[in-house]
Scaffold this active site. Structure first.
Site, PDB file in Angstrom:
ATOM      1  N   TYR A   1       0.812  -1.213   0.000  1.00 18.80           N
ATOM      2  CA  TYR A   1       0.000   0.000   0.000  1.00 18.80           C
ATOM      3  C   TYR A   1       0.847   1.265   0.000  1.00 18.80           C
ATOM      4  CZ  TYR A   1      -4.173  -2.822   1.071  1.00 18.80           C
ATOM      5  OH  TYR A   1      -5.210  -3.731   1.029  1.00 18.80           O
TER       6      TYR A   1
ATOM      7  N   LYS B   1       3.223 -15.245   2.880  1.00 22.17           N
ATOM      8  CA  LYS B   1       3.245 -16.003   1.617  1.00 22.17           C
ATOM      9  C   LYS B   1       4.700 -16.262   1.251  1.00 22.17           C
ATOM     10  CE  LYS B   1       1.066 -17.900  -1.867  1.00 22.17           C
ATOM     11  NZ  LYS B   1       0.390 -19.201  -1.668  1.00 22.17           N
TER      12      LYS B   1
ATOM     13  N   ASP C   1      -3.125 -18.082   1.929  1.00 22.94           N
ATOM     14  CA  ASP C   1      -4.234 -18.772   1.283  1.00 22.94           C
ATOM     15  C   ASP C   1      -4.816 -19.845   2.198  1.00 22.94           C
ATOM     16  OD1 ASP C   1      -1.760 -19.961   0.983  1.00 22.94           O
ATOM     17  OD2 ASP C   1      -2.037 -20.522  -1.115  1.00 22.94           O
TER      18      ASP C   1
ATOM     19  N   ASP D   1      -5.727  -6.680   5.702  1.00 21.28           N
ATOM     20  CA  ASP D   1      -6.909  -6.005   5.189  1.00 21.28           C
ATOM     21  C   ASP D   1      -7.916  -7.033   4.683  1.00 21.28           C
ATOM     22  OD1 ASP D   1      -8.694  -4.155   4.190  1.00 21.28           O
ATOM     23  OD2 ASP D   1      -7.345  -3.328   2.683  1.00 21.28           O
TER      24      ASP D   1
ATOM     25  N   ASP E   1     -11.612  -8.534   6.643  1.00 21.26           N
ATOM     26  CA  ASP E   1     -12.921  -8.397   6.008  1.00 21.26           C
ATOM     27  C   ASP E   1     -13.597  -9.761   5.899  1.00 21.26           C
ATOM     28  OD1 ASP E   1     -12.695  -5.708   5.795  1.00 21.26           O
ATOM     29  OD2 ASP E   1     -12.887  -5.602   3.612  1.00 21.26           O
TER      30      ASP E   1
END
Length: 360
Positions: free
Chosen positions: A143, A191, A223, A247, A251
């Site tokens: 970001y 990851k 994942d 993030d 959610d």
């Protein structure tokens, strides 16, 4: 008596409506406990762009810096969402605020209320008793990485993910300290089988884990973590992860308890802490008095926790739960055939529960 200075950044969409309910609750509990509170309102997001040309004006930043804490609503507007060529966007204000205030740790608690079990998309036996915290790194990663942008012909776009060792150290150590106050379990999500930044995360986390022998430490690819949040959310206590992964995962986790509108968060670091619900600006509901204000109200509870007034934070949470148990909820949580309460009615009910110590 010292005055508690709270900055109010309502923002866009449903932000002003849910902020009004949070202030109503804070005023009620402040009166009950004889606290002096001073509010300072400031612009952020799309409304700030419209009035100042900037999504996070310098005046807003100074108000935040001078406050003891910030209550933040939401930002975002379809005008900018639907314009891929917009040079200035509301979300840039949120990123700038986090960066300028040095808010490197975003804390998002996830739990399920027993009276809302049937609202979860998961089977009751999978979700009942789930209670974990996601600690998300907030000022690094993709970001904020440079360079970023599009090629001159517009046919290619690029973003850069960058993490420095010190950024990982401080968030991972914060997460371990959080785990020490809970059930002493920590899962680091990355990851590392693909990303160089994740391999650095793993190396740094492994070293810090040695400082906390009492904490059960594990690692999981993102994942798999996304799948495990659905398959067995009760296995988690504290999850620590990078900016983008955090993030997305939070959610996903927000719907476990029945509604995105229930989850609060805190963002803390070098300067003034910010307390906000994790949902967005929900422009479709703006001005309709239908949005769920509980995430905003619970964010106010986290504000008091942060300021070493956890008894007040607990009182707010108890009042919210009492309202949920009585079915005083907005349309996103209402059971079929039962009354649907408006945003302001839910705020009134939570304030009344606090004022009377019991729900009437």
């Amino acid at each position: 008596m010292n005055t508690l200075n709270i900055a109010l950044l309502a923002g866009d969409g449903i932000g002003p409506e849910i902020m009004e309910q949070a202030v109503k609750v804070v005023d009620t509990i402040a009166n009950k406990h004889k606290l002096n509170i001073s509010y300072s309102k400031a612009l952020v997001g799309a409304i700030a762009i419209e009035q100042t040309g900037q999504p996070y004006p310098e005046e807003t930043h100074q108000i935040c810096m001078q406050a003891d804490a910030v209550l933040f609503g939401a930002i975002g507007h379809p005008k900018y969402d639907n314009d891929p060529n917009a040079k200035v966007r509301p979300e840039q204000g949120l990123l700038a605020m986090r960066k300028k205030l040095g808010l490197f740790a975003n804390v998002r608690p996830v739990s399920c209320y027993s009276s809302l079990i049937e609202r979860s998309p998961l089977k009751p036996e999978r979700i009942e008793g789930a209670d974990f915290v996601v600690v998300r790194e907030l000022t690094g990663g993709i970001y904020f990485g440079q360079p970023r942008g599009r090629s001159e012909d517009g046919l290619k776009a690029f973003d850069t993910c960058v993490y420095e060792t010190y950024e990982i150290e401080r968030i991972v150590r914060y997460a371990f300290e959080t785990a020490m106050q809970r059930d002493k379990k920590l899962c680091m999500v990355d990851k590392a089988n693909v990303l160089a930044t994740s391999r650095l995360w793993r190396m740094v986390s492994d070293e810090i884990a040695k400082e906390y022998p009492d904490v059960e430490y594990s690692k999981m690819f993102v994942d798999n973590a996304a799948m495990q949040l659905i398959v067995n959310p009760k296995q988690f206590d504290v999850i620590v992860t990078g900016n983008m992964f955090g993030d997305i995962l939070t959610d996903e986790a927000s719907v476990l308890g029945g509604s995105l509108g229930l989850l609060p968060s805190s963002s803390i670091g070098k300067h003034t802490g910010i307390f906000e619900p994790i949902h967005g600006s929900y422009p479709q509901a703006a001005g309709k008095n239908i949005a769920n204000p509980m995430g905003m109200i619970l964010s106010a509870a986290m504000l008091f926790d942060h300021l070493k007034m956890s008894n007040i934070g607990t009182e707010i949470r108890d009042a919210v739960e009492a309202c949920i148990n009585k079915g005083i909820v907005t349309e996103d949580l209402a059971k079929a055939g039962e009354k649907v309460y408006s945003t302001s009615e839910v705020g009134d009910a939570v304030a009344q529960a606090i004022g009377n110590s019991v729900l009437i």
